[in-house]
Design a protein around this motif. Structure first.
Motif, PDB file in Angstrom:
ATOM      1  N   TRP A 123       0.825  -1.214   0.000  1.00  0.00           N
ATOM      2  CA  TRP A 123       0.000   0.000   0.000  1.00  0.00           C
ATOM      3  C   TRP A 123       0.864   1.271   0.000  1.00  0.00           C
ATOM      4  N   ALA A 124       2.027   1.179   0.613  1.00  0.00           N
ATOM      5  CA  ALA A 124       2.882   2.369   0.751  1.00  0.00           C
ATOM      6  C   ALA A 124       3.357   2.896  -0.602  1.00  0.00           C
ATOM      7  N   VAL A 125       3.405   2.032  -1.613  1.00  0.00           N
ATOM      8  CA  VAL A 125       3.917   2.502  -2.916  1.00  0.00           C
ATOM      9  C   VAL A 125       2.784   2.616  -3.934  1.00  0.00           C
ATOM     10  N   ARG A 126       1.571   2.792  -3.431  1.00  0.00           N
ATOM     11  CA  ARG A 126       0.409   2.799  -4.337  1.00  0.00           C
ATOM     12  C   ARG A 126       0.382   3.988  -5.280  1.00  0.00           C
ATOM     13  N   THR A 127       1.117   5.041  -4.943  1.00  0.00           N
ATOM     14  CA  THR A 127       1.079   6.233  -5.805  1.00  0.00           C
ATOM     15  C   THR A 127       2.132   6.178  -6.916  1.00  0.00           C
ATOM     16  N   ASN A 128       2.947   5.136  -6.926  1.00  0.00           N
ATOM     17  CA  ASN A 128       3.937   5.037  -8.010  1.00  0.00           C
ATOM     18  C   ASN A 128       3.241   4.885  -9.356  1.00  0.00           C
ATOM     19  N   ARG A 129       3.850   5.447 -10.362  1.00  0.00           N
ATOM     20  CA  ARG A 129       3.296   5.414 -11.719  1.00  0.00           C
ATOM     21  C   ARG A 129       3.215   3.965 -12.215  1.00  0.00           C
ATOM     22  N   VAL A 130       2.219   3.722 -13.040  1.00  0.00           N
ATOM     23  CA  VAL A 130       2.048   2.386 -13.629  1.00  0.00           C
ATOM     24  C   VAL A 130       1.829   2.543 -15.119  1.00  0.00           C
ATOM     25  N   SER A 131       2.445   1.676 -15.901  1.00  0.00           N
ATOM     26  CA  SER A 131       2.205   1.691 -17.349  1.00  0.00           C
ATOM     27  C   SER A 131       1.841   0.284 -17.785  1.00  0.00           C
ATOM     28  N   PHE A 132       0.806   0.197 -18.638  1.00  0.00           N
ATOM     29  CA  PHE A 132       0.404  -1.114 -19.163  1.00  0.00           C
ATOM     30  C   PHE A 132       1.555  -1.780 -19.909  1.00  0.00           C
ATOM     31  N   TYR A 133       2.362  -0.938 -20.548  1.00  0.00           N
ATOM     32  CA  TYR A 133       3.362  -1.465 -21.482  1.00  0.00           C
ATOM     33  C   TYR A 133       4.701  -1.728 -20.799  1.00  0.00           C
ATOM     34  N   ASP A 134       4.763  -1.497 -19.497  1.00  0.00           N
ATOM     35  CA  ASP A 134       6.010  -1.693 -18.781  1.00  0.00           C
ATOM     36  C   ASP A 134       5.737  -2.517 -17.534  1.00  0.00           C
ATOM     37  N   PRO A 135       6.065  -3.808 -17.570  1.00  0.00           N
ATOM     38  CA  PRO A 135       5.756  -4.661 -16.416  1.00  0.00           C
ATOM     39  C   PRO A 135       6.617  -4.351 -15.195  1.00  0.00           C
ATOM     40  N   THR A 136       7.600  -3.452 -15.368  1.00  0.00           N
ATOM     41  CA  THR A 136       8.502  -3.094 -14.285  1.00  0.00           C
ATOM     42  C   THR A 136       7.758  -2.730 -13.007  1.00  0.00           C
ATOM     43  N   PHE A 137       6.595  -2.135 -13.147  1.00  0.00           N
ATOM     44  CA  PHE A 137       5.889  -1.608 -11.985  1.00  0.00           C
ATOM     45  C   PHE A 137       4.966  -2.636 -11.338  1.00  0.00           C
ATOM     46  N   GLY A 138       4.958  -3.855 -11.851  1.00  0.00           N
ATOM     47  CA  GLY A 138       4.230  -4.918 -11.181  1.00  0.00           C
ATOM     48  C   GLY A 138       2.843  -5.188 -11.727  1.00  0.00           C
ATOM     49  N   ILE A 139       2.459  -4.508 -12.798  1.00  0.00           N
ATOM     50  CA  ILE A 139       1.129  -4.743 -13.360  1.00  0.00           C
ATOM     51  C   ILE A 139       1.207  -5.962 -14.287  1.00  0.00           C
ATOM     52  N   VAL A 140       0.186  -6.810 -14.211  1.00  0.00           N
ATOM     53  CA  VAL A 140       0.170  -8.017 -15.056  1.00  0.00           C
ATOM     54  C   VAL A 140      -1.213  -8.174 -15.675  1.00  0.00           C
ATOM     55  N   PRO A 141      -1.293  -8.817 -16.841  1.00  0.00           N
ATOM     56  CA  PRO A 141      -2.623  -9.144 -17.379  1.00  0.00           C
ATOM     57  C   PRO A 141      -3.383  -9.972 -16.334  1.00  0.00           C
ATOM     58  N   PHE A 142      -4.673  -9.712 -16.202  1.00  0.00           N
ATOM     59  CA  PHE A 142      -5.436 -10.337 -15.116  1.00  0.00           C
ATOM     60  C   PHE A 142      -5.254 -11.853 -15.163  1.00  0.00           C
ATOM     61  N   PRO A 143      -4.669 -12.439 -14.094  1.00  0.00           N
ATOM     62  CA  PRO A 143      -4.350 -13.874 -14.137  1.00  0.00           C
ATOM     63  C   PRO A 143      -5.512 -14.739 -13.649  1.00  0.00           C
ATOM     64  N   SER A 144      -5.511 -15.988 -14.078  1.00  0.00           N
ATOM     65  CA  SER A 144      -6.539 -16.910 -13.589  1.00  0.00           C
ATOM     66  C   SER A 144      -6.129 -17.489 -12.237  1.00  0.00           C
ATOM     67  N   HIS A 145      -4.812 -17.545 -11.996  1.00  0.00           N
ATOM     68  CA  HIS A 145      -4.313 -18.088 -10.722  1.00  0.00           C
ATOM     69  C   HIS A 145      -3.284 -17.147 -10.131  1.00  0.00           C
ATOM     70  N   LEU A 146      -3.317 -17.056  -8.808  1.00  0.00           N
ATOM     71  CA  LEU A 146      -2.427 -16.124  -8.122  1.00  0.00           C
ATOM     72  C   LEU A 146      -1.791 -16.811  -6.918  1.00  0.00           C
ATOM     73  N   PHE A 147      -0.503 -16.621  -6.761  1.00  0.00           N
ATOM     74  CA  PHE A 147       0.200 -17.097  -5.557  1.00  0.00           C
ATOM     75  C   PHE A 147       0.649 -15.846  -4.813  1.00  0.00           C
ATOM     76  N   TRP A 148       0.001 -15.631  -3.670  1.00  0.00           N
ATOM     77  CA  TRP A 148       0.214 -14.350  -2.977  1.00  0.00           C
ATOM     78  C   TRP A 148       0.344 -14.615  -1.490  1.00  0.00           C
ATOM     79  N   LEU A 149       1.345 -14.069  -0.886  1.00  0.00           N
ATOM     80  CA  LEU A 149       1.594 -14.202   0.546  1.00  0.00           C
ATOM     81  C   LEU A 149       1.660 -15.681   0.949  1.00  0.00           C
ATOM     82  N   GLY A 150       2.270 -16.467   0.090  1.00  0.00           N
ATOM     83  CA  GLY A 150       2.492 -17.872   0.407  1.00  0.00           C
ATOM     84  C   GLY A 150       1.291 -18.762   0.197  1.00  0.00           C
ATOM     85  N   ARG A 151       0.243 -18.244  -0.434  1.00  0.00           N
ATOM     86  CA  ARG A 151      -0.955 -19.071  -0.626  1.00  0.00           C
ATOM     87  C   ARG A 151      -1.417 -19.007  -2.083  1.00  0.00           C
ATOM     88  N   PRO A 152      -1.757 -20.200  -2.646  1.00  0.00           N
ATOM     89  CA  PRO A 152      -2.246 -20.223  -4.032  1.00  0.00           C
ATOM     90  C   PRO A 152      -3.765 -20.029  -4.102  1.00  0.00           C
TER      91      PRO A 152
END
Lengths: 312, 283
Positions: A122-151
Motif C-alpha cells: 500500500w505504501a507505494v500505491r502512488t507510483n506510476r504504472v504503465s500497461f506497457y512496462d511490467p517493471t511496476f508490477g502490473i500483469v494481465p489479469f491472471p486466472s491463478h495467483l500465488f500471494w503471501l504464500g498461498r495459491p
C-alpha cells in the motif's frame, strides 16, 4: 473522435468541448466543457471524467488529456493518461496491500474493463504504472495467483445494482503441487513472477526458502527498498526461473555501480549501469537528475579524468 | 595518443542499496592504424605520375590540398572537442572532397579529350571514387560503419552522395565554362561558378524530394529545398576556391581549369603570318 466521443478543441481559448451524451450535438452537454492549462501548443486537462462504453456497460473513467498541435494547426494529437482503477486496501497478514484491477481504456478493441491486476504494498500505491512496462508490477489479469504464500484461483465480477458499479474479486484457495525456491539477494520489497500458462506470483518474502507452485516463471517486476531509497529492475534482460523442481533464485541487491564500455569507431562509449545481484540492470526510483552518476578513468594506475554521465 | 589498458569506475549514491564506488571495469584500447590515412595522399601522388602532370608546376596541387586538409583537421578537432558529431562528419566529408577535387584537377587533360557527356560522367566518377576513398579511411567512417546495424543502407547512401557531389561539381564547371565561352576571366568564373553550383544542388535536392514524396510517400520539408542547396553550394564553392586560386596563379593549372571548363586552351605558339588577325584567335 476519441473512443466514440466527438470533441472540439478551441486551442486559442484553452477550451475542450466533449459530446458526452454522444448525440453529435456539442451544445447540449453542460458538463462537457473543460478548461485547459499549459502553453498555446501544449495544453493539459486533468481529471476529466468520461463515460466509456464497454462490454459490461458504461463505465466512468477519469483521464488526463495532453493536447498537442503545431504552430499552423495542421495536426493535433491527444495523449491520454488514465487516473482510474478499481482498488481496495487489504491487510491479510497485518501488512497493507493495494489490490487493484485496472481497465484498459486504450486497447485496439476499445475500452475493456478489469484487464490488468496490480498487487503491491500500500505504501507505494502512488507510483506510476504503465500497461506497457511490467517493471511496476502490473500483469494481465491472471486466472491463478500465488500471494503471501498461498495459491488462489482468481475471479472477478461487476455489480452494477447500486449507485456506482463495484468490481469484486474472488480468491478461491487452491492446492497445486509445490516446489522449493531458495531466494537470495537483498532489499527485495516485492517481486512479481509470471508463469505464462499458470500462476502469477507476488513474493514479499525475505531471503530464504519458500514453497511456490511448480512452473517456469519469468521475472516481471522486482522492487527494492531500503529506507527512503528505492530501485526497480529494468525489463530487457528476461530472467527465467525454472521452478519445476527445487531451485535457487537470486534477486535484488546489493546494487553495484558499473559502466559498459564499447568501442564506437575511434571513440569509447561509456554507459552507466546499475547492476543487481542477479546480474540484471536496475534503476533508482528517485533519480536526482541534477546529480548524475560520475566516472573516473585510470590508465597505468594513474587517474586520467573524472566526469559526470549525462542522462539521455 | 593513449593506448593500453584503461580502467573506468562509476560512482553514484545508492542510498544504502549498494556501495557508492563501483569496481573498475577494464578495457584494452588499441590505437587505430594511421596507414590507411595515407592512401588518398598516395592516390594524388600516383595521379601526379600521369604524363600530363610530369612537370614541377603540377606539384603545386599540394598547396590547396594541404590547406584544405589542415582546415578540415582543425574543424574536426574543434567538433570533437565540442562533441558535435554533425560538424565532425561535415569536416571529414569536406576534407575528403578536397582529395576528390585534386583528382579532378590532375585528370583535367585526360577528361577534356572526351565528349562533353562522357567527360562529365568520368569527372563525377573520379571525384566520387577518390573522395569516397578519402572518406572511408577517415576516423568518421568507423562510426558510420557501426551505424549499419540501425540503417543497413548507409554505404549506399554515401556512395550516392559522393556521385551526386561529383555530378554537381562536373555540371557546375561545365555550365560555368559554357557561360564563359565567349570570354574567359578569373572574375567571370568566380561569379558564375557559385550560381551554377547552387543550381546543380537545387536540381539534385528537388529530385531527391520528388523521389521521397512520390516514391516512398514520405513528407518532406520543402523549405529545406531552398536553404539546403544554398548551404551546400557555399561549402562546395569554399572547397573549390583554393583550386581556382591555384589555377589563376599558375599557368599550368590555368590551362587545366580551361580543360575542365571545356574552353579552348591558350595557344602559346606564334600567330600565323597573316595581315588580319581573326576575331576568334586566343588571347
Amino acid at each position: 473522435m476519441f473512443a466514440g466521443i466527438a470533441l472540439i478543441w478551441d486551442q486559442p481559448k484553452h477550451k475542450l468541448y466533449l459530446d458526452l451524451n454522444r448525440n453529435l450535438d456539442l451544445t447540449d452537454d453542460p458538463t462537457g466543457a473543460f478548461s485547459s492549462t499549459g502553453k498555446e501548443f501544449q495544453q493539459v486537462l486533468t481529471n476529466v471524467t468520461l463515460p466509456l462504453k464497454t462490454a459490461t456497460g458504461l463505465h466512468p473513467a477519469i483521464l488526463d488529456l495532453h493536447l498537442f498541435t503545431d504552430a499552423q494547426g495542421r495536426w493535433a494529437q491527444v495523449r491520454l493518461h488514465s487516473r482510474s482503477l478499481w482498488q481496495a486496501k487489504v491487510a491479510p497478514g497485518g501488512e497493507e496491500w493495494q489490490v487493484a484491477v485496472v481497465d484498459n481504456l486504450f486497447g485496439p478493441e476499445g475500452p475493456v474493463v478489469a484487464k490488468f491486476l496490480l498487487l503491491r504494498p500500500w505504501a507505494v500505491r502512488t507510483n506510476r504504472v504503465s500497461f506497457y512496462d511490467p517493471t511496476f508490477g502490473i500483469v494481465p489479469f491472471p486466472s491463478h495467483l500465488f500471494w503471501l504464500g498461498r495459491p488462489f484461483q482468481l475471479g472477478r465480477r461487476f455489480e452494477t445494482d447500486g449507485e456506482s458499479p463495484v468490481c469484486k474479486l474472488e480468491f478461491t484457495p487452491q492446492q497445486p503441487p509445490l516446489t522449493e525456491l531458495k531466494l537470495s539477494g537483498e532489499f527485495v520489497y516485492y517481486a512479481v513472477l509470471r508463469d505464462t500458462n499458470g500462476y502469477t506470483e507476488v513474493l514479499r518474502e525475505p531471503a530464504g526458502m519458500v514453497h511456490v507452485p511448480q512452473g517456469v516463471y519469468t521475472v516481471n517486476a522486482v522492487w527494492l527498498k531500503k529506507g527512503a531509497a528505492e530501485a526497480f529492475r529494468l525489463v530487457g534482460e528476461p530472467l527465467v526461473v525454472k521452478a519445476t523442481a527445487a531451485t535457487n533464485l537470486v534477486l535484488g541487491g546489493p546494487l553495484t555501480n558499473s559502466v559498459a564500455l564499447t568501442r564506437y569507431g575511434r571513440k569509447l562509449n561509456m554507459n552507466y549501469q546499475l547492476v543487481g545481484a542477479d546480474g540484471g540492470s536496475y534503476r533508482l526510483a528517485q533519480q536526482d537528475r541534477g546529480r548524475p552518476p560520475e566516472f573516473t578513468v585510470y590508465h597505468a594506475g594513474k587517474k586520467l579524468q573524472s566526469a559526470k554521465f549525462e542522462f539521455g | 595518443m593513449l593506448a593500453g589498458e584503461l580502467k573506468v569506475a562509476a560512482y553514484a549514491d545508492l542510498g544504502g542499496l549498494g556501495t557508492k564506488q563501483g569496481p573498475p571495469v577494464r578495457f584494452v584500447w588499441t590505437l587505430p592504424s594511421l596507414l590507411p590515412l595515407l592512401l588518398p595522399w598516395l592516390v594524388v601522388l600516383g595521379l601526379l605520375a600521369l604524363p600530363s602532370n610530369r612537370t614541377g608546376r603540377a606539384w603545386w596541387i599540394w598547396a590547396p590540398l594541404v590547406v584544405l586538409a589542415l582546415l578540415g583537421a582543425g574543424l574536426g578537432a574543434f567538433a570533437d572537442a565540442a562533441n558535435n558529431e554533425g560538424l565532425s562528419f561535415s569536416a571529414q566529408a569536406a576534407s575528403a572532397a578536397a582529395f576528390g577535387l585534386a583528382a579532378v584537377w590532375l585528370l583535367g587533360t585526360v577528361l577534356a579529350r572526351r565528349c562533353r557527356a562522357l567527360s562529365i560522367v568520368l569527372m563525377a566518377l573520379a571525384f566520387a571514387a577518390v573522395s569516397l576513398l578519402a572518406f572511408v579511411v577517415s576516423p568518421m567512417w568507423e562510426q558510420l560503419w557501426d551505424l549499419r546495424r540501425y540503417e543497413p543502407a548507409i554505404p549506399l547512401y554515401l556512395l550516392l552522395f559522393w556521385i551526386v557531389g561529383g555530378l554537381v561539381f562536373a555540371g557546375g564547371l561545365n555550365l560555368t565554362g559554357w557561360m564563359c565561352r565567349k570570354r574567359f576571366s578569373c572574375l567571370r568564373v568566380l561569379l558564375r561558378l557559385p550560381f551554377w553550383l547552387w543550381v546543380m544542388w537545387f536540381v539534385a535536392g528537388s529530385l531527391l524530394c520528388c523521389v521521397m514524396t512520390f516514391g516512398f510517400n514520405n513528407s518532406f520539408e520543402w523549405t529545406g529545398i531552398l536553404v539546403g542547396p544554398l548551404v551546400l553550394a557555399l561549402v562546395s564553392f569554399g572547397l573549390i576556391l583554393p583550386y581556382l586560386i591555384l589555377s589563376f596563379a599558375c599557368s599550368f593549372y590555368r590551362e587545366r581549369l580551361k580543360d575542365l571548363l571545356r574552353l579552348p586552351a591558350t595557344d602559346s605558339s606564334p600567330p600565323p603570318a597573316s595581315p588580319v588577325a581573326t576575331p576568334e584567335s586566343p588571347r
